[in-house]
Design a protein around this motif. Structure first.
Motif, PDB file in Angstrom:
ATOM      1  N   ILE A   5      -2.375   1.326  -4.202  1.00 36.30           N
ATOM      2  CA  ILE A   5      -2.088  -0.104  -4.039  1.00 36.30           C
ATOM      3  C   ILE A   5      -1.264  -0.583  -5.226  1.00 36.30           C
ATOM      4  O   ILE A   5      -1.616  -0.323  -6.385  1.00 36.30           O
ATOM      5  CB  ILE A   5      -3.378  -0.941  -3.943  1.00 36.30           C
ATOM      6  N   LEU A   6      -0.176  -1.291  -4.946  1.00 32.69           N
ATOM      7  CA  LEU A   6       0.592  -1.985  -5.976  1.00 32.69           C
ATOM      8  C   LEU A   6       0.444  -3.474  -5.689  1.00 32.69           C
ATOM      9  O   LEU A   6       0.664  -3.920  -4.558  1.00 32.69           O
ATOM     10  CB  LEU A   6       2.068  -1.573  -5.933  1.00 32.69           C
ATOM     11  N   SER A  50       1.621 -10.350 -13.254  1.00 34.50           N
ATOM     12  CA  SER A  50       1.834  -8.999 -13.783  1.00 34.50           C
ATOM     13  C   SER A  50       1.587  -7.959 -12.701  1.00 34.50           C
ATOM     14  O   SER A  50       0.720  -8.123 -11.837  1.00 34.50           O
ATOM     15  CB  SER A  50       0.897  -8.727 -14.962  1.00 34.50           C
ATOM     16  N   THR A  51       2.350  -6.873 -12.750  1.00 35.78           N
ATOM     17  CA  THR A  51       2.196  -5.804 -11.766  1.00 35.78           C
ATOM     18  C   THR A  51       1.007  -4.922 -12.133  1.00 35.78           C
ATOM     19  O   THR A  51       0.805  -4.576 -13.302  1.00 35.78           O
ATOM     20  CB  THR A  51       3.466  -4.935 -11.716  1.00 35.78           C
ATOM     21  N   VAL A  52       0.229  -4.561 -11.114  1.00 36.06           N
ATOM     22  CA  VAL A  52      -0.957  -3.726 -11.313  1.00 36.06           C
ATOM     23  C   VAL A  52      -0.942  -2.591 -10.300  1.00 36.06           C
ATOM     24  O   VAL A  52      -0.739  -2.818  -9.106  1.00 36.06           O
ATOM     25  CB  VAL A  52      -2.258  -4.540 -11.153  1.00 36.06           C
ATOM     26  N   ARG A 103       0.852  -1.184   0.000  1.00 27.97           N
ATOM     27  CA  ARG A 103       0.000   0.000   0.000  1.00 27.97           C
ATOM     28  C   ARG A 103       0.888   1.234   0.000  1.00 27.97           C
ATOM     29  O   ARG A 103       2.006   1.213   0.492  1.00 27.97           O
ATOM     30  CB  ARG A 103      -0.880   0.025   1.251  1.00 27.97           C
ATOM     31  N   GLU A 104       0.379   2.337  -0.578  1.00 22.28           N
ATOM     32  CA  GLU A 104       1.110   3.602  -0.600  1.00 22.28           C
ATOM     33  C   GLU A 104       2.516   3.407  -1.168  1.00 22.28           C
ATOM     34  O   GLU A 104       3.514   3.802  -0.558  1.00 22.28           O
ATOM     35  CB  GLU A 104       1.175   4.199   0.816  1.00 22.28           C
ATOM     36  N   TYR A 105       2.577   2.792  -2.343  1.00 22.94           N
ATOM     37  CA  TYR A 105       3.878   2.567  -3.001  1.00 22.94           C
ATOM     38  C   TYR A 105       4.386   3.901  -3.534  1.00 22.94           C
ATOM     39  O   TYR A 105       3.768   4.524  -4.395  1.00 22.94           O
ATOM     40  CB  TYR A 105       3.737   1.548  -4.121  1.00 22.94           C
ATOM     41  N   MET A 106       5.520   4.348  -3.007  1.00 15.26           N
ATOM     42  CA  MET A 106       6.000   5.697  -3.307  1.00 15.26           C
ATOM     43  C   MET A 106       6.652   5.794  -4.684  1.00 15.26           C
ATOM     44  O   MET A 106       7.418   4.926  -5.088  1.00 15.26           O
ATOM     45  CB  MET A 106       7.005   6.143  -2.234  1.00 15.26           C
ATOM     46  N   THR A 107       6.291   6.862  -5.392  1.00 13.53           N
ATOM     47  CA  THR A 107       6.954   7.220  -6.648  1.00 13.53           C
ATOM     48  C   THR A 107       7.489   8.643  -6.502  1.00 13.53           C
ATOM     49  O   THR A 107       7.262   9.306  -5.489  1.00 13.53           O
ATOM     50  CB  THR A 107       5.982   7.161  -7.843  1.00 13.53           C
TER      51      THR A 107
END
Length: 219
Positions: A134-135, A142-144, A123-127
């Motif tokens: 959500i990641l 596959s990544t979503v 959760r809260e995957y930082m960019t």
């Protein structure tokens, strides 16, 4: 707020005329000046009312409520059974529990509602431009990236598009697909999401909490 329970008749004179014959009724006089006449049914809807700004004149068992347009609500009181006034203070307003943070938490705990075999990465995957709600990975690995809103509009789709552009630069994650999830999604947002190759999911908040059917609608 003033509460009056009385046997009364009510006449409205304005753009049209209306008459309520004599009967026991509840009259609400609020601090904003509004006056509403209720019966013991019809849920929240009054039988007749006058919205603010308006004035209330009381004399000899007769109330005259008049607004700036000259419309009048005339209440003739025959028997007063209750007349009480209560100070309610400032209302804090409605606090809704279906906010985005709670939706995110519920969905992260129940990834299976997106599909069998789906798993949470974070959760809260930082960019570099902010956190993705959500990641996760689908059943094929596959990544979503999932962006969650209470109301899905075009700006939410644009936000997810920017996240996807950054995430797809990472060779450890790419290719990354997108899901735009919300309790309701505007038609324009659906069109833009489809054009960007992003799936839309309508979130059933009660279902996520286990109150009703826990299915999501995937479009």
């Amino acid at each position: 707020m003033r509460l009056v329970i009385a046997r009364c008749s009510v006449d409205y004179a304005g753009r049209l005329t209306a008459h309520l014959p004599s009967a026991p009724r509840l009259i609400l006089v609020k601090s904003d000046g509004s006056v509403a006449v209720h019966s013991d049914d019809r849920a929240y809807k009054p039988l007749n009312w006058m919205s603010p700004p308006c004035s209330l004149k009381e004399e000899d068992g007769r109330w005259t409520v008049e607004n700036k347009a000259g419309e009048k609500l005339i209440i003739t009181l025959e028997e007063v059974m209750l007349d009480s006034t209560h100070e309610l203070g400032i209302d804090p307003g409605l606090i809704k529990d279906g906010v985005e943070a709670h939706l995110q938490e519920l969905l992260a705990d129940r990834m299976e509602v997106l599909g069998e075999g789906w798993t949470l990465i974070r959760r809260e995957y930082m960019t570099a431009i902010g956190p993705v709600d959500i990641l996760c990975r689908d059943a094929e690995g596959s990544t979503v990236a999932v962006e969650i809103k209470r109301r899905g509009e075009i700006d939410g789709v644009e936000q997810l598009t920017r996240y996807l552009e950054l995430l797809n630069r990472d060779p450890l994650l790419a290719p990354v697909k997108g899901i735009f999830a919300a309790q309701q999604i505007k038609p324009q947002a659906r069109v833009l999401a489809a054009d960007r190759g992003i799936d839309c999911v309508v979130l059933d908040y009660d279902g996520l909490r286990g109150i009703e059917d826990d299915k999501l609608k995937l479009f």
